[in-house]
Write a protein that holds these residues in place. Sequence first.
Motif, PDB file in Angstrom:
ATOM      1  N   PHE A 130      -1.465   6.872  -6.247  1.00 18.06           N
ATOM      2  CA  PHE A 130      -3.156   7.976  -6.610  1.00 18.06           C
ATOM      3  C   PHE A 130      -1.828   9.266  -5.275  1.00 18.06           C
ATOM      4  N   ASP A 171       0.914  -1.039   0.068  1.00 16.20           N
ATOM      5  CA  ASP A 171       0.365  -0.401   0.135  1.00 16.20           C
ATOM      6  C   ASP A 171       0.848   0.798  -0.041  1.00 16.20           C
ATOM      7  N   GLN A 172       1.987   1.286   1.188  1.00 18.99           N
ATOM      8  CA  GLN A 172       2.537   2.626   0.828  1.00 18.99           C
ATOM      9  C   GLN A 172       3.644   2.374   0.167  1.00 18.99           C
ATOM     10  N   GLN A 190      -7.047  11.066  -2.751  1.00 15.44           N
ATOM     11  CA  GLN A 190      -7.850   9.988  -3.206  1.00 15.44           C
ATOM     12  C   GLN A 190      -8.026   8.942  -1.993  1.00 15.44           C
ATOM     13  N   VAL A 250      -8.494   5.351   0.013  1.00 17.49           N
ATOM     14  CA  VAL A 250      -7.814   4.350  -0.630  1.00 17.49           C
ATOM     15  C   VAL A 250      -8.125   3.009   0.688  1.00 17.49           C
ATOM     16  N   ARG A 310       1.338   3.906  -2.563  1.00 19.72           N
ATOM     17  CA  ARG A 310       1.640   5.709  -2.194  1.00 19.72           C
ATOM     18  C   ARG A 310       2.731   6.310  -2.752  1.00 19.72           C
ATOM     19  N   GLN A 311       3.373   5.926  -2.176  1.00 13.76           N
ATOM     20  CA  GLN A 311       4.405   7.087  -2.699  1.00 13.76           C
ATOM     21  C   GLN A 311       5.391   6.808  -3.569  1.00 13.76           C
ATOM     22  N   ASP A 319      -3.203  13.002  -4.190  1.00 17.94           N
ATOM     23  CA  ASP A 319      -2.833  13.133  -2.465  1.00 17.94           C
ATOM     24  C   ASP A 319      -4.577  13.139  -2.350  1.00 17.94           C
TER      25      ASP A 319
END
Length: 606
Positions: A31, A22-23, A35, A37, A26-27, A33
Amino acid sequence: MKDIRNVAIIAHVDHGKTTLVDQLLRQAGIFRDNQVVAERVLDSNDLERERGITILAKNTAVMYGGTKINIVDTPGHADFGGEVERTLKMVNGVLLLVDAAEGPMPQTRFVLQRALELGHRIIIVINKIDRPDARIREVVDEVLELLIELNATDEQLDSPILYCSGRNGTASLSPDEAGKNLIPLFDTILRHVPAPSRDADAPFQMLVSSIDYNDYVGRIAIGRIERGTVRQNMEVVVVNSHTGAEPRRMKVTALYEFEGLARKPVQSASAGDIVALSGISDITIGDTLCDPDFPEPLPFAHISAPTIEMTFSVNDSPFAGREGKYVTTRNLRDRLMKETLRDVSLRVTEIPNSDSFNVAGRGEMHLSILIETMRREGYEFQVSPPRVLFQKAEDGTLLEPVERVVADVPENCVGAVIEKLGARRGEMLDITPIGSRMRVQFLVPSRGLFGYRSEFLTDTRGEGVMSAVFERYEPHKGEIARRTSGSLVAFETGEAVTYGLFGAQERGQLFIGPGTPVYGGMIVGVSPKAGDITVNVCKKKQLTNFRAAGSDDALRLIPPKIMSLEQCLEFLADDELLEVTPQSLRLRKRILDHGLRMRYQKTGKL
């Protein structure tokens, strides 16, 4: 040609693989900013979200510094090890996640051994370093000891170690440094994991490592291109080194690359890319797609054999066909055969002259997930108790599967766990204090673990954590008592009423409440004593014109025990079956008629 890295994330169950992915997504900017999730976004299956575990391996991809990183998130539970074994063929390196408090667990050993055998580069990630009970330095030593024990090469022993908090999205190269983001992890992947060979001009060749299905385009083959280039509408030939089937020509009608959580249609892809192809009918895991002029099959990963078997059969109870949508032998056969195309560690064999199939898998959870999936799809059937698959040695000795069991328990519960597993032919290997708890390792026959998990939670007051993974086959350990309690069996067909249940609850714990439809031979409760007891839960109070003191007092019923699918499978005795429908789970005797059942118990004949 763009630069590529292919990595898999492997670990024991609940060590934080999917949360870390997930991270990473994201990073890497997948996604927006703002969004919203969901947590564990790759666990898209309903069962995965409900249970909090990964069942199917998932592909995703991110861009970092001009390099495309293909990431495969794998299951952590030992029963789904087949998913891990085949997906490791798609990658060149692995992130080995280890919980900073729990350390290496049985599945950690299993998946690491498979990665080392394939010669993959290892990046050790100590996760959850923000846990208050983290013991980071001891866990690092335990991982290095495990690498030495598994005969890792000098290069693999020199693997980089990172310290992460997947939940917070931080990584650092030092255990004393908290870290600010996952850039150190991205940089380590680029630096340590080799790029795949990029021979784009050679004849096309790709091993199918995974299968997806879509109602519109049919089967979708997923794998890494070993060499050459594939284009949309290109002709390929399908070959298989194991089955020896005749090569057949097909056309690639659609081609996709992975980008974040989506699949992006592309016109062409070259060596090193992980892609999804559609338009090739009857494609299976282990097939090789080749250039028609160079039909050269690739060897597929060795998949460990199943150790546990159950019999799936058409439901023949008095309530058959009331709740299910798919109830016939043909429906059951088609669904089970379809599952074998996606799950390479599952074996299905049809029993001649019956409406039954023997289904073999890697463990109770492996088969219970299949049962739960099928009942949610509308299938109605019945299953037998699980049984282990024995083997014979060359000298004729009977061999049975043995599992390595690791139990983390409070200190005051160790005695009860050792006593219970000892009675089930378990052999204690090691006992280690970890903080205020104790970690005990055993080698236990697989059949000795049937029905033990609920006992284990009772003995440890719900605080124990137990995991097991197949270790090896050993000589038969002798008889093991499967269950010491008996069943409360309904005598007649009807509807359970309070008066009948009130009389039955004195014999044991009930599984049903008032108003539940029952049939003769259905199991309605458990008796603490050995041996079955027949009860009449449909019995009504006879009405008379006499009154007696206290006769009109309300009858108080003890709330029934509602059992999950896994608890039902653990409960089953050898002469019992579980009836599975989309709405109900019913335990029953194989022989429903009371008179026939009594005769069979006495004479062994119907």
